[in-house]
Design an enzyme around this catalytic site. Structure first.
Site, PDB file in Angstrom:
ATOM      1  N   SER A  64     -13.457  -8.289  -7.405  1.00  0.00           N
ATOM      2  CA  SER A  64     -12.211  -9.037  -7.253  1.00  0.00           C
ATOM      3  C   SER A  64     -11.972  -9.193  -5.769  1.00  0.00           C
ATOM      4  O   SER A  64     -12.402  -8.354  -4.966  1.00  0.00           O
ATOM      5  CB  SER A  64     -11.042  -8.257  -7.868  1.00  0.00           C
ATOM      6  OG  SER A  64      -9.808  -8.773  -7.389  1.00  0.00           O
ATOM      7  N   TYR A 121      -5.508  -0.640  -9.053  1.00  0.00           N
ATOM      8  CA  TYR A 121      -6.545  -1.622  -9.350  1.00  0.00           C
ATOM      9  C   TYR A 121      -7.383  -1.900  -8.103  1.00  0.00           C
ATOM     10  O   TYR A 121      -8.614  -1.802  -8.113  1.00  0.00           O
ATOM     11  CB  TYR A 121      -5.863  -2.904  -9.845  1.00  0.00           C
ATOM     12  CG  TYR A 121      -6.806  -4.021 -10.247  1.00  0.00           C
ATOM     13  CD1 TYR A 121      -7.483  -3.979 -11.463  1.00  0.00           C
ATOM     14  CD2 TYR A 121      -6.983  -5.137  -9.428  1.00  0.00           C
ATOM     15  CE1 TYR A 121      -8.325  -5.016 -11.835  1.00  0.00           C
ATOM     16  CE2 TYR A 121      -7.820  -6.175  -9.793  1.00  0.00           C
ATOM     17  CZ  TYR A 121      -8.492  -6.116 -11.010  1.00  0.00           C
ATOM     18  OH  TYR A 121      -9.316  -7.147 -11.375  1.00  0.00           O
TER      19      TYR A 121
END
Ligand code: ZN
Length: 684
Positions: A563, A576
């Site tokens: 990501s 995250y």
């Protein structure tokens, strides 16, 4: 003993309905593995119609070459003018090229597919509809030393027996002449080492005779006492399981020398007990039960006698030497018979029997290897049935070569092209039930890979796998319910991949879960949950993939879906972002440790992909973090990119395909954004 519903009784007999009837009957035969296996058998009907000029003519409608009886449609039947075909019976001889050339000039639609290679046989038999199968029970009767007498005893003398002749003009003429000599009502014809023909005015009549004769053959065989076969004792199942995992990747390695193959495996009770026969060494030399099988399974298998105490290096040495001697033997056989005009087929074994463990079949894709495995399973069962009747009668080596290198048969292979950029490879995709994972699995499967879909959401996983199976064929899709953060689940998922396809070449580690919240608000539970899935999960699947890939020794490719957060941490997205940064580092370590094994590891940083990962809660949180309205979120993400474009799951899937393909064969340890351009997200 009709298998049809009542509607058949009142059906009209117009040409169209008879062709429809033939389609139905053909499918009945084609979908019954007792009668034919893939591509085997054919069917026809003779109807009044017109030739290609539009003039009235009697037309033979016969299944096209290469189509499968089980899924045949009316369009798969090719029309050939009967007057022209029938005249050929007066000739003395005709070679295959002459036949093909002749037939293409008398087809109703000259641009259509070619008719079955047994067209002349159907044309010369003076009956409305003709059906042909390779039924197991008939092959049993027709593969013993005194087949002729056995068949008459089992089926009666109203069945004509034709000696083995390779399909073509001679077989068609011999069969037709054999019938002319008989005056009484004949119910059917058995072609030795080949199969059964029955006929009637309608397909339905021909089918009733087909069923009747096969039932009679089955009854005859089962009435005879089964001989006692001496077998070695079964091995404990946990030891067998362990051997399957050890053998498959090594076998795949050596069988992939020329081009990558997949392996299908079975250790069902029949095959396992077959493999334990004390006389296995002689039984496997019996050869194919019908020459049709030669293309798919070759005449004999390879036997690999292993024991538990073999070290991995001894096992490797054993497989290498067995494969080598099989190749040598095949090459010698080829050279004994070939003239210079022929190219040798791959000398590798298709079937490998491992006594006490099971049977493997190799193929360029999952469907070919499964077809081969099924053909061999039927072969073994026919072998055991013939033992009730007497001794097995094999085709001679000349006959085997003549059939295996018959150009008409080889042409069948070209009708089933196997292609695709990553053909023959096995790809594991985690988090594959939906969103990015499902799109990646679909892209890789469309490019030819067999895909293993892993996800913990069983319901969605099954529906995704079902849809994908419909598109690319069920045999190319395996779904495994597994939580990537559970070590046992992951180990078992990779074992399932190895058992089903023989190994693993590609891992796309995609499963993730978005956990939001400021550090001060994060519970221990939320933190741990994020680390479990977003980093431990990636570690576990990577470790198992690397273990299989290094055992297999064929290189490999791993892609991590990371990501932008790995470089650009998001507000209130700590649990995250931190895990994503660790995932990136995991990928780099894997690239460093396994470059020398030919395993490439690359990372993709997507951003703002609109998937169901972004559930209501996440959307609301993100909108709050950026202080915008939720409805503006998509536009917000689009506008902040340099290209100002929306990024989709298919964009990510395309990049994955590039990274696992030969096109990126010199790239490892790279991070590639798929985010329409985010300046802060540039890799560094
Ligand atoms: Zn046939």
């Amino acid at each position: 003993m009709s298998v049809y519903g009542d509607e058949w009784e009142d059906a009209d007999v117009s040409p169209n309905s008879l062709l429809e009837e033939l389609v139905s009957v053909s499918r009945q035969i084609g979908t019954n593995p007792r009668l034919v296996l893939f591509g085997g058998g054919n069917s026809s009907i003779k109807l009044d119609g017109s030739d290609f000029k539009g003039d009235p003519a009697r037309v033979l409608w016969i299944k096209s070459s290469g189509s499968d009886l089980g899924s045949v449609t009316a369009d798969d039947f090719v029309g050939v003018v009967m007057d022209d075909l029938q005249r050929l019976i007066e000739r003395e001889a005709m070679d295959d090229d002459e036949i093909v050339n002749f037939i293409t000039h008398v087809m109703v639609n000259p641009n259509g597919p070619l008719p079955s290679i047994e067209t002349l046989l159907h044309a010369f038999l003076p009956f409305g509809s003709v059906l042909h199968s390779h039924a197991d029970a008939i092959l049993t009767l027709s593969n013993v030393t005194d087949s002729h007498q056995v068949i008459q005893e089992a089926l009666g003398d109203d069945v004509v027996v034709v000696p083995y002749i390779r399909p073509g003009f001679q077989l068609a003429k011999t069969a037709a002449l054999a019938l002319r000599l008989r005056t009484s009502d004949i119910r059917g014809m058995v072609l030795l080492h080949h199969g059964l023909l029955t006929w009637g005015d309608t397909p339905k009549e021909a089918y009733a005779l087909h069923e009747e004769l096969i039932a009679q053959a089955e009854q005859y065989i089962s009435n005879l006492p089964a001989p006692v076969i001496v077998r070695s004792p079964f091995l404990p199942s946990d030891r067998r399981k362990e051997l399957v995992q050890r053998i498959a990747p090594l076998l795949r390695k050596y069988l992939s020398a020329d081009r990558r193959v997949l392996l299908s495996f079975s250790d069902n009770e029949e095959l396992l007990s077959y493999s334990l026969r004390k006389d296995l060494g002689t039984v496997i030399e019996r050869g194919v039960v019908t020459p049709d099988h030669l293309l798919f399974i070759k005449n004999t298998p390879m036997v690999l006698p292993v024991s538990f105490d073999l070290s991995n290096s001894d096992l490797l040495g054993l497989i290498e030497s067995k494969v080598e001697s099989y190749r040598q033997r095949y090459t010698n056989y080829f050279l004994r018979h070939s003239d210079r005009s022929l190219d040798m087929r791959s000398p590798d074994p298709v079937i490998t029997v491992v006594p006490g463990v099971g049977v493997w079949a190799a193929g360029q894709d999952a469907s070919s290897s499964r077809i081969a495995l099924e053909m061999y399973a039927h072969t073994c069962s026919i072998y055991e049935m013939t033992e009730r009747l007497g001794s097995y009668s094999s085709l001679s080596e000349d006959e085997v070569f003549d059939a295996e290198y018959w150009p008409m048969e080889l042409r069948k292979l070209t009708l089933r092209p196997v292609s695709g950029e990553i053909q023959g490879q096995v790809a594991v995709v985690t988090g594959a039930a939906g969103g990015i994972g499902a799109a990646i699995a679909r892209r890789l499967a469309r490019a030819g890979a067999a895909v293993v879909l892993m996800d913990r959401d069983q319901k969605q996983l099954e529906s995704t796998a079902h849809l994908l199976g419909k598109e690319v064929g069920d045999s190319n899709v395996l779904s495994v319910v597994a939580d990537v953060s559970n070590e046992t689940d992951v180990i078992e998922a990779f074992e399932a991949a190895v058992r089903t396809y023989g190994g693993v070449d590609i891992l796309v580690s995609n499963a993730g879960s978005a956990v939001t919240g400021k550090l001060t608000d994060l519970s221990m539970e939320a933190w741990t949950a994020s680390m479990q899935v977003n980093i431990t999960g990636h570690f576990l699947v990577t470790r198992e993939a690397l273990r299989v890939m290094t055992r297999q020794g064929l290189g490999g490719s791993i892609v991590f879906i990371v990501s932008k957060n790995a470089f650009v941490p998001g507000k209130e997205f700590g649990a995250y972002s931190i895990a994503k940064a660790a995932e990136l580092q995991l990928g780099r370590i894997a690239a460093i440790e396994h470059g020398s094994d030919g395993i490439r590891v690359n990372m993709i940083n997507p951003d703002a992909i609109w998937t169901n990962l972004w559930d209501e809660r996440i959307r609301a949180d993100r909108a709050k973090a950026y202080q915008i309205d939720e409805s503006e979120l998509e536009d917000f993400y689009r506008r902040r990119s340099l290209l100002q474009r929306v990024v989709t799951v298919d964009d990510v899937a395309e990049m994955v395909l590039f990274l696992v393909s030969e096109r990126s064969s010199k790239t490892t340890g790279a991070v590639i954004p798929v985010d329409a351009g985010i300046r802060e997200g540039f890799p560094r």
